[in-house]
Design a protein around this motif. Structure first.
Motif, PDB file in Angstrom:
ATOM      1  N   ALA A 112      99.784  29.686   8.721  1.00 56.34           N
ATOM      2  CA  ALA A 112      98.580  29.665   7.887  1.00 56.34           C
ATOM      3  C   ALA A 112      97.358  29.596   8.792  1.00 56.34           C
ATOM      4  CB  ALA A 112      98.601  28.465   6.954  1.00 56.34           C
ATOM      5  N   PRO A 113      96.301  30.357   8.445  1.00 55.14           N
ATOM      6  CA  PRO A 113      95.097  30.293   9.275  1.00 55.14           C
ATOM      7  C   PRO A 113      94.440  28.929   9.155  1.00 55.14           C
ATOM      8  CG  PRO A 113      94.720  31.656   7.340  1.00 55.14           C
ATOM      9  CD  PRO A 113      96.163  31.273   7.327  1.00 55.14           C
ATOM     10  N   PRO A 114      93.885  28.420  10.235  1.00 52.22           N
ATOM     11  CA  PRO A 114      93.188  27.134  10.145  1.00 52.22           C
ATOM     12  C   PRO A 114      91.926  27.301   9.318  1.00 52.22           C
ATOM     13  CG  PRO A 114      92.843  28.127  12.293  1.00 52.22           C
ATOM     14  CD  PRO A 114      93.814  29.004  11.559  1.00 52.22           C
ATOM     15  N   ARG A 154      86.188  31.005  17.090  1.00 49.17           N
ATOM     16  CA  ARG A 154      85.716  32.320  16.658  1.00 49.17           C
ATOM     17  C   ARG A 154      85.784  33.274  17.834  1.00 49.17           C
ATOM     18  NH1 ARG A 154      85.441  32.310  11.617  1.00 49.17           N
ATOM     19  NH2 ARG A 154      83.872  33.885  11.481  1.00 49.17           N
ATOM     20  N   PRO A 155      86.055  34.538  17.557  1.00 48.31           N
ATOM     21  CA  PRO A 155      85.961  35.508  18.644  1.00 48.31           C
ATOM     22  C   PRO A 155      84.526  35.524  19.168  1.00 48.31           C
ATOM     23  CG  PRO A 155      86.936  36.490  16.668  1.00 48.31           C
ATOM     24  CD  PRO A 155      86.423  35.128  16.295  1.00 48.31           C
ATOM     25  N   TYR A 166      96.452  38.413  10.514  1.00 45.66           N
ATOM     26  CA  TYR A 166      95.369  39.375  10.318  1.00 45.66           C
ATOM     27  C   TYR A 166      94.484  39.458  11.548  1.00 45.66           C
ATOM     28  CZ  TYR A 166      92.227  35.392   9.447  1.00 45.66           C
ATOM     29  OH  TYR A 166      91.488  34.238   9.570  1.00 45.66           O
ATOM     30  N   ALA A 167      93.808  40.595  11.662  1.00 44.90           N
ATOM     31  CA  ALA A 167      92.825  40.801  12.720  1.00 44.90           C
ATOM     32  C   ALA A 167      91.441  40.618  12.121  1.00 44.90           C
ATOM     33  CB  ALA A 167      92.967  42.209  13.301  1.00 44.90           C
ATOM     34  N   LEU A 220      96.538  39.679  20.770  1.00 45.11           N
ATOM     35  CA  LEU A 220      97.551  40.166  19.838  1.00 45.11           C
ATOM     36  C   LEU A 220      98.444  39.030  19.359  1.00 45.11           C
ATOM     37  CD1 LEU A 220      98.530  43.545  21.527  1.00 45.11           C
ATOM     38  CD2 LEU A 220      97.182  43.218  19.447  1.00 45.11           C
ATOM     39  N   GLY A 221      98.714  38.079  20.236  1.00 44.89           N
ATOM     40  CA  GLY A 221      99.500  36.914  19.839  1.00 44.89           C
ATOM     41  C   GLY A 221      98.803  36.111  18.757  1.00 44.89           C
ATOM     42  N   VAL A 222      97.497  35.936  18.894  1.00 42.64           N
ATOM     43  CA  VAL A 222      96.710  35.212  17.884  1.00 42.64           C
ATOM     44  C   VAL A 222      96.765  35.965  16.552  1.00 42.64           C
ATOM     45  CG1 VAL A 222      94.357  34.533  17.234  1.00 42.64           C
ATOM     46  CG2 VAL A 222      95.188  34.099  19.547  1.00 42.64           C
TER      47      VAL A 222
END
Length: 103
Positions: A85-87, A94-95, A15-16, A7-9
């Motif tokens: 900002a997303p990397p 990756r998950p 976004y999920a 959840l922190g990520v």
């Protein structure tokens, strides 16, 4: 602990991302719709086959989902807190892919 870390990520990037965790070949990107206190009141998401939501398009599609979520949040009278900002997709952790049956 794993859930809270995940959840922190999601909070940091805004976004999920579901990478075939629910169904093989299906990916989803979602963001929250929040009120003026940052409390969630809904979500906006896209879902599609891995052939459409590719690694190469992930950052662009995530940015589109974030922009749409921000527009709805603002229309709703909400205020999103700053998000990192997303990397770039290259080098992003990756998950892990899990078989839908492994859950």
């Amino acid at each position: 602990r794993e859930l809270h870390a995940g959840l922190g990520v999601i909070r940091k990037r805004g976004y999920a991302f579901d990478d075939e965790e629910v169904a093989a070949g299906l990916r989803c990107i979602a963001t929250a719709i929040v009120d003026e206190h940052g409390a969630g009141h809904g979500a906006l998401s896209i879902a599609g086959p891995i052939t459409r939501i590719t690694d190469a398009r992930l950052d662009l599609l995530a940015a589109d989902v974030l922009a749409a979520g921000e527009a709805v949040t603002q229309s709703f009278g909400g205020k999103r807190f700053p998000i990192e900002a997303p990397p770039p997709a290259e080098g992003r952790a990756r998950p892990s892919r899990r078989s839908p049956r492994a859950r």
